[in-house]
Design a protein around this motif. Structure first.
Motif, PDB file in Angstrom:
ATOM      1  N   VAL A   7       6.990   6.146  -3.233  1.00 51.07           N
ATOM      2  CA  VAL A   7       7.583   7.326  -2.613  1.00 51.07           C
ATOM      3  C   VAL A   7       6.734   7.734  -1.417  1.00 51.07           C
ATOM      4  O   VAL A   7       5.604   8.195  -1.568  1.00 51.07           O
ATOM      5  CB  VAL A   7       7.672   8.500  -3.614  1.00 51.07           C
ATOM      6  CG1 VAL A   7       8.439   9.668  -2.993  1.00 51.07           C
ATOM      7  CG2 VAL A   7       8.306   8.059  -4.924  1.00 51.07           C
ATOM      8  N   ASP A   8       7.281   7.558  -0.215  1.00 52.02           N
ATOM      9  CA  ASP A   8       6.542   7.889   1.005  1.00 52.02           C
ATOM     10  C   ASP A   8       7.547   8.081   2.133  1.00 52.02           C
ATOM     11  O   ASP A   8       8.501   7.305   2.258  1.00 52.02           O
ATOM     12  CB  ASP A   8       5.556   6.768   1.363  1.00 52.02           C
ATOM     13  CG  ASP A   8       4.489   7.218   2.344  1.00 52.02           C
ATOM     14  OD1 ASP A   8       4.853   7.606   3.478  1.00 52.02           O
ATOM     15  OD2 ASP A   8       3.301   7.191   1.988  1.00 52.02           O
ATOM     16  N   ASP A   9       7.350   9.102   2.950  1.00 49.19           N
ATOM     17  CA  ASP A   9       8.308   9.371   4.022  1.00 49.19           C
ATOM     18  C   ASP A   9       8.110   8.467   5.233  1.00 49.19           C
ATOM     19  O   ASP A   9       8.950   8.457   6.134  1.00 49.19           O
ATOM     20  CB  ASP A   9       8.229  10.841   4.459  1.00 49.19           C
ATOM     21  CG  ASP A   9       6.866  11.216   5.018  1.00 49.19           C
ATOM     22  OD1 ASP A   9       5.852  10.791   4.446  1.00 49.19           O
ATOM     23  OD2 ASP A   9       6.818  11.940   6.034  1.00 49.19           O
ATOM     24  N   GLU A  10       7.021   7.692   5.253  1.00 49.03           N
ATOM     25  CA  GLU A  10       6.777   6.789   6.375  1.00 49.03           C
ATOM     26  C   GLU A  10       7.342   5.400   6.069  1.00 49.03           C
ATOM     27  O   GLU A  10       6.926   4.744   5.107  1.00 49.03           O
ATOM     28  CB  GLU A  10       5.288   6.677   6.657  1.00 49.03           C
ATOM     29  CG  GLU A  10       4.642   7.983   7.112  1.00 49.03           C
ATOM     30  CD  GLU A  10       3.177   7.792   7.471  1.00 49.03           C
ATOM     31  OE1 GLU A  10       2.876   6.894   8.285  1.00 49.03           O
ATOM     32  OE2 GLU A  10       2.336   8.518   6.928  1.00 49.03           O
ATOM     33  N   LEU A  11       8.270   4.964   6.915  1.00 52.22           N
ATOM     34  CA  LEU A  11       8.922   3.672   6.728  1.00 52.22           C
ATOM     35  C   LEU A  11       7.909   2.529   6.701  1.00 52.22           C
ATOM     36  O   LEU A  11       7.997   1.615   5.880  1.00 52.22           O
ATOM     37  CB  LEU A  11       9.946   3.438   7.846  1.00 52.22           C
ATOM     38  CG  LEU A  11      10.647   2.069   7.863  1.00 52.22           C
ATOM     39  CD1 LEU A  11      11.407   1.841   6.565  1.00 52.22           C
ATOM     40  CD2 LEU A  11      11.570   1.965   9.064  1.00 52.22           C
TER      41      LEU A  11
END
Length: 229
Positions: A7-11
């Motif tokens: 889970v991470d907002d950075e692609l």
């Protein structure tokens, strides 16, 4: 092999972690925010979760608390952050996280953390307490190898008797600076960023203390109280 939820907002982070973990034979599911993480956790029942702290909608610690409060924290959770501090690491582990990794993440330390998490196969109950010294150790540990491209500290070692340990196989100046930085970050976190109280506790004149913190690269904004000093 295991099913791991990243889970991470950075692609770029999601893609890199997915590639590494898939190469190790794991099944990897990816979420860019808390909403997707909730849905994928329900759908796949992951064996382990790698959870970023700073996300735009719901932050990782809030999601961790939510899982703990609703009885859904049934898998080990490893927190990740590019802005790791003692207080955020302590808070994460208090709410059930088994480890805290600071970005950028080395390949060696990532795989070690995942291996340890999968071996544990159960989160630590929230509120059992992680000593600040243990977190200081982890936030200042140096990797022993340059293998891989992703440096983070070792996973936080849980346990009430954890001791502060520093890597000694490096130049004296580096070892001393690592200790002093950890020392001052500990007191800043303990005193909620109060420079006055830290100066009193450490026996340094305030101006000297400020110069020392800047020299060591201590982030003075992280624990600064709203009203300042």
């Amino acid at each position: 092999m295991a099913t791991i939820l990243v889970v991470d907002d950075e692609l770029g982070i999601r893609a890199l972690l997915s590639e590494i973990l898939a190469d190790e034979g794991h099944t990897v599911e990816l979420a860019e925010n808390a909403a997707q993480a909730r849905a994928l956790r329900e759908q796949f029942q992951p064996d382990l979760v790698l959870l970023d702290i700073w996300m735009p909608d719901v932050d990782g610690i809030t999601l961790l608390k939510e899982w703990g409060a609703t009885g859904q924290l049934t898998m080990p959770v490893i927190m990740m952050s590019g802005h790791g501090t003692i207080d955020t690491a302590v808070e994460a582990t208090k709410h059930g996280a088994m480890a805290f990794l600071e970005k950028p993440i080395t390949l060696q330390k990532l795989l070690r953390a995942v291996e340890q998490g999968l071996a544990r196969q159960a989160p630590r109950p929230a509120g059992n307490g992680l000593t600040s010294a243990a977190v200081v150790r982890e936030l200042n540990a140096e990797p022993h190898s340059h293998h891989g491209s992703l440096p983070i500290p070792h996973p936080v070692a849980l346990g009430p008797q954890a001791e502060q340990v520093f890597v000694l196989d490096r130049p004296l100046r580096e070892a001393r600076d690592a200790f002093e930085k950890a020392y001052f970050e500990f007191h800043l976190a303990k005193e909620h960023g109060s420079m006055t109280r830290v100066a009193e506790k450490t026996g340094l004149e305030r101006t000297h203390l400020y110069r020392k913190l800047k020299q060591l690269g201590v982030d003075l904004t992280r624990n600064k109280r709203a009203g300042g000093n």
